[in-house]
Design an enzyme around this catalytic site. Structure first.
Site, short mmCIF file in Angstrom:
data_model
loop_
_atom_site.label_atom_id
_atom_site.label_comp_id
_atom_site.label_asym_id
_atom_site.label_seq_id
_atom_site.Cartn_x
_atom_site.Cartn_y
_atom_site.Cartn_z
CE1 TYR A 134 45.82 41.27 42.91
CE2 TYR A 134 47.53 42.95 42.88
CZ TYR A 134 46.34 42.46 43.37
OH TYR A 134 45.68 43.17 44.36
N GLY A 135 47.79 38.29 37.64
CA GLY A 135 48.34 37.77 36.39
C GLY A 135 48.84 36.35 36.52
#
Length: 327
Positions: free
Chosen positions: A53-54
Site C-alpha cells: 500500500y503506497g
C-alpha cells in the site's frame, strides 16, 4: 465499539476495521492521523494495511502514528505480504520472500510484532505447505501473533486451513481470510464463506461499501472529488457503475430513507451482521467520512429490510454451488 473474536481464536477485534489502502498515495500523514484518532476514540482497534500500500508508505505512516498518537496496545495491527511488482509474477508466496517482507514491514511499522499477518494472495508457483510454513515460522518467532490469508478462493482456503489444522500445536491455524464482500459483490457466499464457517476462519470483508458505490454518491454521475474520478482508482470503481449495481443502490437508498439513516449506514450494517463476518474493513478519504461509517455502531437493520436487500442483490447459485437436491 463491540469486539468480536477473530475466527476460532482468542484474538478480539472491533467489528469495524480501518483500512489504509490509500495512505501514502492519496492520504497524507495529517489526514491519516485524524483518521486513526477518530477510529481509536470510537473504540476501533483493527487497523489493516499491506506492504504494497503506497509502496510501503502506508505502513510507514501507521508506524509514525502508533505510540505517539495512539498506544500500541490499543490497536490490532494487521498487514499483508506476497504481492510483488513483477509483471511476470504478481504474487510470491515463497518462504524466503514472505519472511523478508515481514521483517521489512516490522521495520516500517516500528514494532517488534504485528497482531495479524496475512498472505496477500495465493501463489500457484509455490507449494502451499511452503507458504504455510512461513506463517508458522512468523508465529513461532513472535513476529506475528496470528496468521491469515487474503484473496483465496474456496478450495484454496479449505486446503490451507485444513493443512494447518492437521498438526495442532505445531502449525498455526488460519485465523482469518480477507475478501471483497458487499451487497454488490457476494461471490464469497458460493464457496469461500461456507468453508470459512466450517473451518472456524473469520471473514474480514474488504470494500464493504462496494468501492464507495453503495453510499449513493454515484447515482447522478461521478463526483469530481471521488475515487471514481481519481486517475489511480477510476478503474477500480467503474465495474460497479452498471445497471445491475444501480438497482441494488436504489434499494439501499430506499431502505435508508425509510429508516431515516444514510445509505452508507444501511450497506455497512448489512455486511457487518452477515454470518461469518468479523470486521468489515472501511477505507475513508477523510476523518469525517470515517466518522460517518463508525456511526453505524448503533444501527441494526430490521429483518424485513435485510430480506429485501438479500433478494435484490442475491447472486446466482447453481450446481455445484449448493445442495443439488434443491435444484
Amino acid at each position: 465499539m463491540e469486539q468480536r473474536h477473530l475466527g476460532r481464536t482468542g484474538l478480539r477485534v472491533s467489528r469495524i476495521g480501518l483500512g489504509t489502502l490509500t495512505w501514502g498515495r492519496d492520504t497524507g500523514e495529517e489526514a491519516a492521523a485524524e483518521q486513526v484518532k477518530t477510529f481509536w476514540e470510537a473504540g476501533g482497534t483493527l487497523v489493516d494495511t499491506a506492504d504494497v500500500y503506497g509502496g510501503g508508505e502506508a505502513e510507514y505512516l501507521l508506524g509514525r502514528l502508533v505510540g505517539g498518537l495512539v498506544p500500541r496496545r490499543d490497536l490490532v495491527i494487521a498487514t499483508k505480504a506476497g504481492s510483488v511488482p513483477d509483471p511476470d509474477r504478481r504474487f510470491d508466496g515463497s518462504r524466503g520472500h514472505l519472511l523478508d517482507a515481514l521483517d521489512a514491514s516490522l521495520d516500517r511499522l516500528g514494532t517488534d510484532y504485528v497482531d495479524l499477518w496475512q498472505v496477500h494472495a495465493f501463489d500457484p508457483a509455490t507449494p502451499l505447505e511452503e507458504t504455510m510454513q512461513a506463517l508458522d515460522l512468523a508465529v513461532s518467532s513472535g513476529r506475528t501473533r496470528y496468521a491469515g490469508v487474503s484473496n483465496y478462493c474456496g478450495w484454496q482456503l479449505a486446503k490451507a486451513a485444513t493443512w494447518q489444522l492437521a498438526a495442532p500445536g505445531v502449525r498455526s491455524r488460519i485465523a482469518s481470510t480477507q475478501m471483497e464482500y458487499s451487497l454488490l459483490q457476494r461471490g464469497v457466499e458460493r464457496e469461500v464463506l461456507p468453508a470459512a464457517l466450517d473451518l472456524g476462519v473469520g471473514l474480514l470483508p474488504s470494500s464493504p461499501l462496494g468501492r464507495g458505490v453503495l453510499t449513493g454518491k454515484y447515482r447522478d454521475g461521478v463526483p469530481a472529488d471521488s475515487r471514481g474520478a481519481s486517475e489511480s482508482l477510476a478503474a477500480f470503481v467503474d465495474p460497479y457503475l452498471d445497471e445491475a449495481a444501480g438497482r441494488i443502490v436504489d434499494a439501499v437508498v430506499t431502505a435508508a430513507r425509510g429508516l431515516a439513516v444514510t445509505p452508507l449506514e444501511v450497506a455497512l450494517a448489512w455486511i457487518r451482521d452477515r454470518p461469518g463476518v468479523v470486521s468489515p474493513i472501511v477505507g475513508a478519504r477523510t476523518s469525517a467520512q470515517l466518522a460517518a461509517a463508525l456511526s453505524v455502531e448503533a444501527l441494526s437493520l430490521p429483518e424485513e429490510i435485510c430480506r429485501a436487500l438479500d433478494d435484490v442483490s442475491a447472486p446466482v447459485h447453481r450446481y455445484p454451488d449448493q445442495d443439488w437436491s434443491t435444484l
